[in-house]
Motif scaffolding. Sequence first.
Motif, mmCIF file in Angstrom:
data_model
loop_
_atom_site.group_PDB
_atom_site.id
_atom_site.type_symbol
_atom_site.label_atom_id
_atom_site.label_comp_id
_atom_site.label_asym_id
_atom_site.label_seq_id
_atom_site.Cartn_x
_atom_site.Cartn_y
_atom_site.Cartn_z
ATOM 1 N N SER A 1 7.777 -2.771 9.523
ATOM 2 C CA SER A 1 8.256 -4.030 10.096
ATOM 3 C C SER A 1 9.410 -3.716 11.037
ATOM 4 O O SER A 1 9.674 -2.544 11.344
ATOM 5 N N GLU A 2 10.105 -4.742 11.467
ATOM 6 C CA GLU A 2 11.254 -4.554 12.351
ATOM 7 C C GLU A 2 12.321 -3.685 11.700
ATOM 8 O O GLU A 2 13.025 -2.932 12.373
ATOM 9 N N HIS A 3 12.426 -3.770 10.375
ATOM 10 C CA HIS A 3 13.458 -3.022 9.654
ATOM 11 C C HIS A 3 12.897 -1.806 8.913
ATOM 12 O O HIS A 3 13.676 -1.002 8.391
ATOM 13 N N VAL A 4 11.581 -1.669 8.831
ATOM 14 C CA VAL A 4 10.968 -0.607 8.029
ATOM 15 C C VAL A 4 10.151 0.331 8.908
ATOM 16 O O VAL A 4 9.255 -0.109 9.643
ATOM 17 N N ILE A 5 10.463 1.622 8.827
ATOM 18 C CA ILE A 5 9.676 2.672 9.471
ATOM 19 C C ILE A 5 9.000 3.460 8.356
ATOM 20 O O ILE A 5 9.680 4.021 7.485
ATOM 21 N N TYR B 1 17.729 -0.184 9.347
ATOM 22 C CA TYR B 1 16.437 0.496 9.217
ATOM 23 C C TYR B 1 16.309 1.113 7.830
ATOM 24 O O TYR B 1 17.249 1.725 7.322
ATOM 25 N N ALA B 2 15.133 0.951 7.248
ATOM 26 C CA ALA B 2 14.770 1.671 6.031
ATOM 27 C C ALA B 2 13.586 2.570 6.382
ATOM 28 O O ALA B 2 12.578 2.100 6.911
ATOM 29 N N ILE B 3 13.746 3.863 6.136
ATOM 30 C CA ILE B 3 12.692 4.834 6.434
ATOM 31 C C ILE B 3 12.023 5.175 5.112
ATOM 32 O O ILE B 3 12.624 5.821 4.247
ATOM 33 N N ILE B 4 10.791 4.727 4.945
ATOM 34 C CA ILE B 4 10.156 4.710 3.626
ATOM 35 C C ILE B 4 8.802 5.430 3.675
ATOM 36 O O ILE B 4 7.959 5.107 4.518
ATOM 37 N N PRO B 5 8.564 6.399 2.771
ATOM 38 C CA PRO B 5 7.241 7.038 2.715
ATOM 39 C C PRO B 5 6.141 6.007 2.461
ATOM 40 O O PRO B 5 6.336 5.046 1.701
ATOM 41 N N GLU B 6 5.007 6.229 3.091
ATOM 42 C CA GLU B 6 3.878 5.296 2.971
ATOM 43 C C GLU B 6 3.480 5.049 1.520
ATOM 44 O O GLU B 6 3.063 3.945 1.159
ATOM 45 N N HIS B 7 3.617 6.099 0.667
ATOM 46 C CA HIS B 7 3.155 5.949 -0.711
ATOM 47 C C HIS B 7 3.976 4.935 -1.508
ATOM 48 O O HIS B 7 3.568 4.542 -2.601
ATOM 49 N N ASP B 8 5.118 4.489 -0.969
ATOM 50 C CA ASP B 8 5.912 3.469 -1.666
ATOM 51 C C ASP B 8 5.368 2.065 -1.450
ATOM 52 O O ASP B 8 5.855 1.109 -2.063
ATOM 53 N N ASP C 1 -3.102 19.991 -13.959
ATOM 54 C CA ASP C 1 -3.434 18.779 -14.719
ATOM 55 C C ASP C 1 -2.448 17.655 -14.417
ATOM 56 O O ASP C 1 -1.253 17.896 -14.267
ATOM 57 N N ARG C 2 -2.982 16.436 -14.367
ATOM 58 C CA ARG C 2 -2.146 15.261 -14.152
ATOM 59 C C ARG C 2 -1.935 14.516 -15.463
ATOM 60 O O ARG C 2 -2.870 14.271 -16.205
ATOM 61 N N LEU C 3 -0.672 14.164 -15.705
ATOM 62 C CA LEU C 3 -0.348 13.378 -16.888
ATOM 63 C C LEU C 3 -0.542 11.893 -16.621
ATOM 64 O O LEU C 3 -0.794 11.111 -17.540
ATOM 65 N N LYS C 4 -0.395 11.499 -15.362
ATOM 66 C CA LYS C 4 -0.568 10.096 -14.992
ATOM 67 C C LYS C 4 -0.860 10.002 -13.510
ATOM 68 O O LYS C 4 -0.591 10.934 -12.747
ATOM 69 N N GLN C 5 -1.409 8.877 -13.127
ATOM 70 C CA GLN C 5 -1.626 8.564 -11.718
ATOM 71 C C GLN C 5 -0.517 7.628 -11.268
ATOM 72 O O GLN C 5 -0.213 6.651 -11.959
ATOM 73 N N ASP C 6 0.100 7.912 -10.147
ATOM 74 C CA ASP C 6 1.108 7.007 -9.599
ATOM 75 C C ASP C 6 1.109 7.150 -8.085
ATOM 76 O O ASP C 6 0.236 7.798 -7.502
ATOM 77 N N ARG C 7 2.101 6.544 -7.433
ATOM 78 C CA ARG C 7 2.139 6.543 -5.977
ATOM 79 C C ARG C 7 2.256 7.958 -5.410
ATOM 80 O O ARG C 7 1.763 8.226 -4.302
ATOM 81 N N ILE C 8 2.876 8.896 -6.145
ATOM 82 C CA ILE C 8 3.024 10.264 -5.658
ATOM 83 C C ILE C 8 1.691 11.011 -5.718
ATOM 84 O O ILE C 8 1.290 11.662 -4.746
ATOM 85 N N THR C 9 0.986 10.920 -6.841
ATOM 86 C CA THR C 9 -0.317 11.573 -6.931
ATOM 87 C C THR C 9 -1.295 10.940 -5.944
ATOM 88 O O THR C 9 -2.133 11.628 -5.361
ATOM 89 N N GLN C 10 -1.172 9.636 -5.749
ATOM 90 C CA GLN C 10 -2.041 8.962 -4.775
ATOM 91 C C GLN C 10 -1.768 9.449 -3.358
ATOM 92 O O GLN C 10 -2.687 9.539 -2.537
ATOM 93 N N SER C 11 -0.510 9.789 -3.064
ATOM 94 C CA SER C 11 -0.194 10.294 -1.720
ATOM 95 C C SER C 11 -0.849 11.653 -1.489
ATOM 96 O O SER C 11 -1.289 11.952 -0.369
ATOM 97 N N VAL C 12 -0.919 12.481 -2.535
ATOM 98 C CA VAL C 12 -1.615 13.767 -2.411
ATOM 99 C C VAL C 12 -3.110 13.528 -2.180
ATOM 100 O O VAL C 12 -3.729 14.151 -1.306
ATOM 101 N N ASP C 13 -3.697 12.621 -2.976
ATOM 102 C CA ASP C 13 -5.119 12.302 -2.785
ATOM 103 C C ASP C 13 -5.379 11.793 -1.375
ATOM 104 O O ASP C 13 -6.405 12.127 -0.759
ATOM 105 N N GLN C 14 -4.440 11.018 -0.862
ATOM 106 C CA GLN C 14 -4.636 10.421 0.464
ATOM 107 C C GLN C 14 -4.641 11.480 1.562
ATOM 108 O O GLN C 14 -5.464 11.430 2.479
ATOM 109 N N ILE C 15 -3.745 12.471 1.473
ATOM 110 C CA ILE C 15 -3.723 13.488 2.532
ATOM 111 C C ILE C 15 -4.896 14.454 2.403
ATOM 112 O O ILE C 15 -5.323 15.052 3.398
#
Length: 296
Positions: A116-120, A104-111, A248-262
Motif C-alpha cells: 500500500s502507500e505505507h507498505v512495501i 513506510y513499513a517494509i514487510i516480507p510477503e510471507h507476513d 523434517d518440519r514440526l509445523k507449517q507456518d508463514r516461514i515454511t510457506q515462504s520456502v514452499d513459495q520460492i
Amino acid sequence: MHIVYVSDGKAGHRSQAVGLYTAMQRQSADEVTFEEVSIDQLPVFSLLSAIFNKNITALQQQPDYIFGVGSHTQLRVLLLGRVYPQAKTVILMKPNFPVTWFDYAIIPEHDGVEASEHVITTQGALNPIVNEQRHQQNRFLIALGGSSKRHQWNEAKVLDSIQKIVDLHPQAEIIMTTSRRTPKEFLDHLNEKAFASRLKIFPVEKTPQGWIFEEMQKAEAIWVTEDSVSMIFEALTAGCQVGVIKIDRLKQDRITQSVDQIIQSNLVSVSASIQELPEPHAFKEAERVATYLLAK
C-alpha cells in the motif's frame, strides 16, 4: 542525507538496516551517512520529553530517515519521528502498531500484509549482499543449519542429500560449513562416510566473521538446509544457483510457506543436481526498496 538506525543489538536485524542503507548509498547522488543508536541510549521518557524541545543528545545530527528493526525499536522509531517530523520513519518488519503510523513499513510477503502507500512488500528480509560477479564454475557451497522452532534436524536426510551432491558432481570443489544449531556429533558421523573425503569442511567455530558471505560470492551453487531461510535469500541475492536441503518440519507456518513459495516459483530447487537448479535471478530486493524510497 543522514540515516539513524535504532538498534536492538541483534545482528540479523542490523543486517537488514545496513542492507537498505548501503543500497540507498549506492543509488543516491548525495552523500548518505549512517548512525547506529542503541535503544539503551533512547529511554522512552527522554524521547517523550524531547518531543517538546526537538533535540536528543544521543544523536550526532538530525536524521532524514529513521530505521528500526525488531519489536523493541518500534515505539522509539515513532517517538523519534515526532521529535524530528521532517524525517521519514521506516520499520523493517510487520509492526505491532498500525502501519499508517510509520511513513513506510517494509514487510516480507510471507507476513501476509498487502502492499500500500505505507507498505512495501519484499521477498524475504533485506540483506547487505550484492552480486560481485566472482562466481567460480564447479565451486559449490553446502551450508547446514539445525533444529528450530519449526524444524527438526534429520541426520539421515542431510547425509543422504550431501552424498547425492557429492556423487553427482565428481569434478566439483565442494565446501561445507555448519551453524551453531548443527548438532555437535554430526561432523563425527559425517567423517565416518567415505564421501566425506570429497568435502572441504569448515565448522562454524573456525570461520571468521564474513566468511560465509565471501564464499557465497565465489560459489556457483549453494545448497542450504530449509531451516536457514535468511541464508537462502542471501544466496539468491549473491547471484548463486540455490538448492534447498529438506529436513523434517514440526509445523507449517508463514516461514515454511515462504520456502514452499520460492520453490514453486522456481527461484530455488530441492534437487541435488546443479543441472536442475534454476539459473541465477537478478535478486535485488534492497536495491528495489531503496529506489522506491529515494523516488519518494
